[in-house]
Design an enzyme around this catalytic site. Structure first.
Site, short mmCIF file in Angstrom:
data_model
loop_
_atom_site.label_atom_id
_atom_site.label_comp_id
_atom_site.label_asym_id
_atom_site.label_seq_id
_atom_site.Cartn_x
_atom_site.Cartn_y
_atom_site.Cartn_z
N GLU A 489 0.77 -1.24 0.24
CA GLU A 489 -0.02 -0.39 -0.12
C GLU A 489 0.42 0.99 -0.26
O GLU A 489 1.85 0.99 0.43
CB GLU A 489 -0.64 0.14 1.72
CG GLU A 489 -1.82 -0.97 1.43
CD GLU A 489 -2.87 -1.02 2.71
OE1 GLU A 489 -2.94 -0.40 3.03
OE2 GLU A 489 -3.45 -2.02 2.73
N GLU A 500 -5.07 2.94 11.79
CA GLU A 500 -5.69 1.75 11.47
C GLU A 500 -5.40 0.77 11.83
O GLU A 500 -6.01 -0.62 12.12
CB GLU A 500 -5.95 1.51 10.13
CG GLU A 500 -6.40 0.85 9.55
CD GLU A 500 -6.45 1.02 7.78
OE1 GLU A 500 -7.60 0.28 7.41
OE2 GLU A 500 -5.86 1.45 7.20
N ASP A 557 -10.15 0.50 21.02
CA ASP A 557 -11.88 0.25 21.05
C ASP A 557 -11.66 -0.85 22.19
O ASP A 557 -11.33 -2.15 21.69
CB ASP A 557 -12.63 0.19 19.52
CG ASP A 557 -13.88 -0.09 19.62
OD1 ASP A 557 -14.26 -0.57 21.36
OD2 ASP A 557 -14.43 -0.69 18.72
N HIS A 765 -8.49 11.86 5.13
CA HIS A 765 -6.78 11.77 5.02
C HIS A 765 -6.98 12.30 7.15
O HIS A 765 -7.06 13.31 7.60
CB HIS A 765 -6.45 13.21 5.34
CG HIS A 765 -6.18 13.61 3.67
ND1 HIS A 765 -5.19 13.13 2.96
CD2 HIS A 765 -7.20 14.38 2.94
CE1 HIS A 765 -5.03 13.12 1.86
NE2 HIS A 765 -6.46 13.79 1.31
#
Length: 799
Positions: A489, A500, A557, A765
């Protein structure tokens, strides 16, 4: 530096320094030292060398100050209190009852004044416990007997018969709520307040009287002070309606009480100070500045045993939390005023014993609040301390051990989460900078190129194993700033890729296929799997992940029970913690503790527990030979403690230890110890509650006017999202579906115009909390395009 205190450039050998007296003899024998003896005398005057007299030190018998004096003098006079101390008497040492400083004083002295905090400490003879128990056996309370002993002259003979006669015949004035109400009613009707003022002065100026007033029970217990606080508050409310002369009599009486009170040896002695803290007049600045620090000097210097009593009694304020909150506000108000008074006077703030006493008492209130959650913990935060004190500078001094006096970091309950977070970042930045400097020095000195960042190159489909392989054996590098690169990526990590990464690895680790954690779908949390076959390194990894997230400012989380954060901070487990994990078992154990009948006959339990492992029932003894030891009324508390310890500690010790070890390898600094467990949870997980009204106020629009239709349509569309969609929207724009611990206002969401109306999807972004949208012509198009982008994006591409 020679013996005369003058720098000399005259050369002399080590041999001469050893053999000659130093300073040397007068100048006729040693002319090279002539310049040391210059005087204003006539030429030819030859002074004889007089060695400096030796000095001794002794404590003043009046104030306890350490005084220097020539040896062998019979007495000294203190320049501070003017007291004359007989040096021919033997001396002793004792600790100040307020600050703990050791003071030197004559053995015959009845007390001393501490040379550090200036408080008076009385020297008490050890209590004769046999004498105390003999009178307790005759029906007197320990409190009454101790008070009797304190009033006896020093070395007075003890007689149980004499003490019994005195205790039975003594008359002590005290208030019952009804009696005081009758006096107040008479004063109101007659207009004559002299009798009321006299009664108030008589009781409130005398410790023995006040400790026996406003009682619903004569004796105190660990769970109950015995005070009738509801009646006391009604009395105080009526007193506020009285003339100011009554208020002055009350304040004068309290001032006398606080200046003459000396001893707090029994729990009943604490009752008088609870009565005083409830005094409504303490909200007045002049009364507060005079009385509050004096009250707190007693409460802030209680023994550990009495402090435990006070904490328990204060935890009972849960039914009157408004009073508890008002008291904390009074403490904070005093701290604020006192800090303003001392600002600009160097070296005073951290040595002011009024501040120290009030903060110590606040610490006791904070401990009570930790026990019972009486009020919101942030009520203890002090704005002046958090905004006006240079906490970063003080933290460096505090951690270096060079702090003179107290430090606000000794009382972290007054520090806001934002301040603690700043200190965490300061500590992290210092460690990261040290690693970067080390990398640069290695490159220049050894030619070894060490990256200044911790760079992890991972594959999305193997993220756990890739991460585990790359963080193992790199303990020092974990202090560096984290950079993530997903293989295949093009995303450059300016913050969003990192966010992420944490989301993906947390999701993967807690996947049931690993079996590391069990999920309670009823209460929505994960707990360590006690029979997990996974290697300890995986638990170590999740600890490191949480530590890395804190140091790199990323919200996770996580669905852990609250006890996880207590364990990370080293708290001991208790039965109350089990209510979060297994409320059914916790309720059963509580019933055993509360049961009033025969526990052994009714419950038929033994010191053994059973559990299921791969379809088989297994047994575990809570203590040696536990399977043969029945649970009785006498040992049921031990049974409950061992049971709780087994479920929350022993059964998952391998997993929990590896988890905490990994966390500590990243977040092992002093700053972590400043946090409450709830504050640590907020730092790790953020706040799940999202106030979109505040988010709208904090959002910045670029390329749009705030009054333009696209802005109105944007918020109208977002507000139509259901709660789950709103969380996805926040995650789309910021990389996390939770609000930082500082609040939604710290997100700084940026909505930027990316061109005219078109069918292009919005782009995000997450590194910069930025969403770029075309100027859609209609609300429906905006709603559809935004929803498609939110639901269809993963990583840096569409799904």
């Amino acid at each position: 530096l020679n013996g005369a205190g003058i720098l000399s450039d005259t050369p002399h050998s080590k041999k001469n320094m050893r053999q000659q007296p130093y300073p040397p003899n007068p100048s006729p024998q040693y002319p090279q030292y002539q310049h040391l003896y210059r005087t204003n005398q006539a030429p030819g005057y030859q002074p004889q060398y007089q060695p400096r007299p030796q000095q001794s030190t002794s404590a003043c018998s009046g104030c306890g100050l350490i005084l220097a004096h020539p040896p062998n003098v019979p007495s000294i006079k203190c320049g501070s209190c003017q007291a004359i101390t007989n040096l021919q008497l033997p001396s002793s040492t004792g600790a100040c009852q307020y600050c703990g400083t050791k003071n030197l004083f004559p053995k015959t002295s009845k007390g001393f004044q501490c040379f550090v905090c200036t408080n008076l400490t009385d020297i008490l003879e050890p209590l004769n416990e046999d004498f105390v128990q003999a009178l307790v056996a005759k029906g007197f309370s320990r409190f009454e007997v101790v008070e009797y002993l304190l009033e006896l002259p020093k070395n007075a003979p003890l007689s149980v018969e004499d003490a019994e006669r005195v205790l039975k015949t003594q008359e002590i004035e005290f208030f019952t709520p009804d009696a005081l109400q009758n006096i107040m009613m008479y004063s109101k009707q007659s207009g004559d307040y002299d009798s009321l003022e006299a009664a108030i002065f008589s009781v409130f100026s005398n410790s023995k009287s006040l400790t026996r007033s406003f009682l619903k029970s004569k004796n105190s217990s660990f769970q109950d002070s015995g005070l009738d606080l509801n009646s006391l508050r009604e009395i105080y409310a009526d007193l506020l309606t009285m003339p100011t002369s009554v208020h002055k009599a009350l304040i004068n009486a309290v001032s006398i009480l606080l200046s003459t009170n000396k001893y707090i040896l029994e729990p009943e002695h604490i009752r008088q100070f609870i009565i005083l803290l409830e005094l409504p007049l303490l909200v007045k600045p002049d009364v507060q500045s005079d009385l509050l620090p004096k009250i707190c000097r007693f409460l802030g210097s209680l023994s550990e045993r009495l402090t435990t009593y006070l904490i328990t009694w204060l935890s009972k304020y849960k039914d009157s939390s408004d009073i508890f909150c008002a008291l904390v506000s009074i403490f904070n108000q005093y701290l604020t005023c006192r800090l303003f008074q001392l600002t600009g006077v160097p070296g005073t703030i951290h040595k002011d014993w009024n501040l120290i006493s009030v903060m110590r008492t606040m610490g006791t209130f904070s401990a009570a609040n930790d026990v019972a959650s009486v009020i919101y913990y942030a009520e203890f935060y002090n704005d002046v301390v958090n905004e006006s004190i240079d906490l970063e500078k003080e933290y460096k001094t505090w951690t270096s051990g060079a702090m003179r006096g107290f430090s606000f970091f000794d009382h972290p309950f007054i520090l806001s989460l934002a301040s603690k977070n700043n200190i965490l970042k300061q500590e992290a930045n210092a460690q990261m900078n040290a690693e970067i400097q080390s990398a640069v020095m290695n490159m220049f000195n050894r030619g070894v190129v060490t990256p200044p960042f911790l760079v992890l190159k991972v594959r999305r489909d193997n993220i756990v194993q890739d991460t585990l392989a790359q963080v193992s054996g790199r303990a020092l590098e974990l202090k560096k700033q984290l950079k993530i690169q997903f293989q295949g990526e093009e995303g450059i990590d300016a913050g969003g890729v990192k966010k992420e990464f944490f989301q993906l690895i947390i999701k993967e680790i807690f996947d049931p296929k690993y079996g590391m954690f069990t999920y309670d779908d009823k209460h929505n949390f994960f707990w360590f799997n006690p029979i997990s076959l996974e290697n300890e390194s995986e638990y170590d990894l999740i600890g490191k992940i949480i530590g890395l997230a804190i140091y790199n400012g990323v919200i996770l989380d996580l669905h852990f029970p609250f006890i996880i954060y207590k364990k990370l901070l080293g708290y001991k487990v208790k039965l109350t913690d089990l209510f979060d994990i297994n409320p059914e078992v916790a309720n059963g154990l509580q019933k055993i503790l509360d049961f009033e009948g025969d526990v052994e006959e009714t419950f038929d339990l033994y010191f053994q527990v059973s559990f299921e492992s791969y379809g088989q029932i297994m047994f575990h003894s809570l203590k040696p030979n536990g399977e043969n030891i029945p649970v009785t009324n006498e040992n049921r508390l031990e049974y409950v403690d061992l049971y709780v310890n087994y479920l929350l500690d022993e059964s998952v010790s391998k997993q929990a230890t590896a988890f905490r070890t990994g966390f500590s390898s990243v977040c092992g600094g002093n700053a972590l110890g400043l946090l409450r467990p709830i504050e640590l949870e907020l730092l790790v997980c953020g706040n799940p509650e999202i106030d979109f009204t505040d988010l709208e106020k904090a959002t910045v629009f670029q390329g749009f006017d705030k009054s333009s239709p696209i802005v109105r349509n944007f918020w109208s569309a977002v507000n139509e999202f259901n709660p789950e969609m709103k969380r996805k929207f926040l995650s789309f724009g910021t990389g996390s579906d939770r609000v930082p611990s500082k609040g939604v206002g710290s997100l700084s969401l940026n909505i930027t115009r990316s061109g005219p109306d078109s069918m292009r999807l919005p782009m995000a972004h997450t590194c910069f909390n930025q969403i770029m949208i075309p100027e859609y012509g209609t609300k429906n198009r905006l709603f559809e395009r935004l929803q498609t982008a939110i639901n269809g994006t993963e990583g840096f591409t569409l799904k």
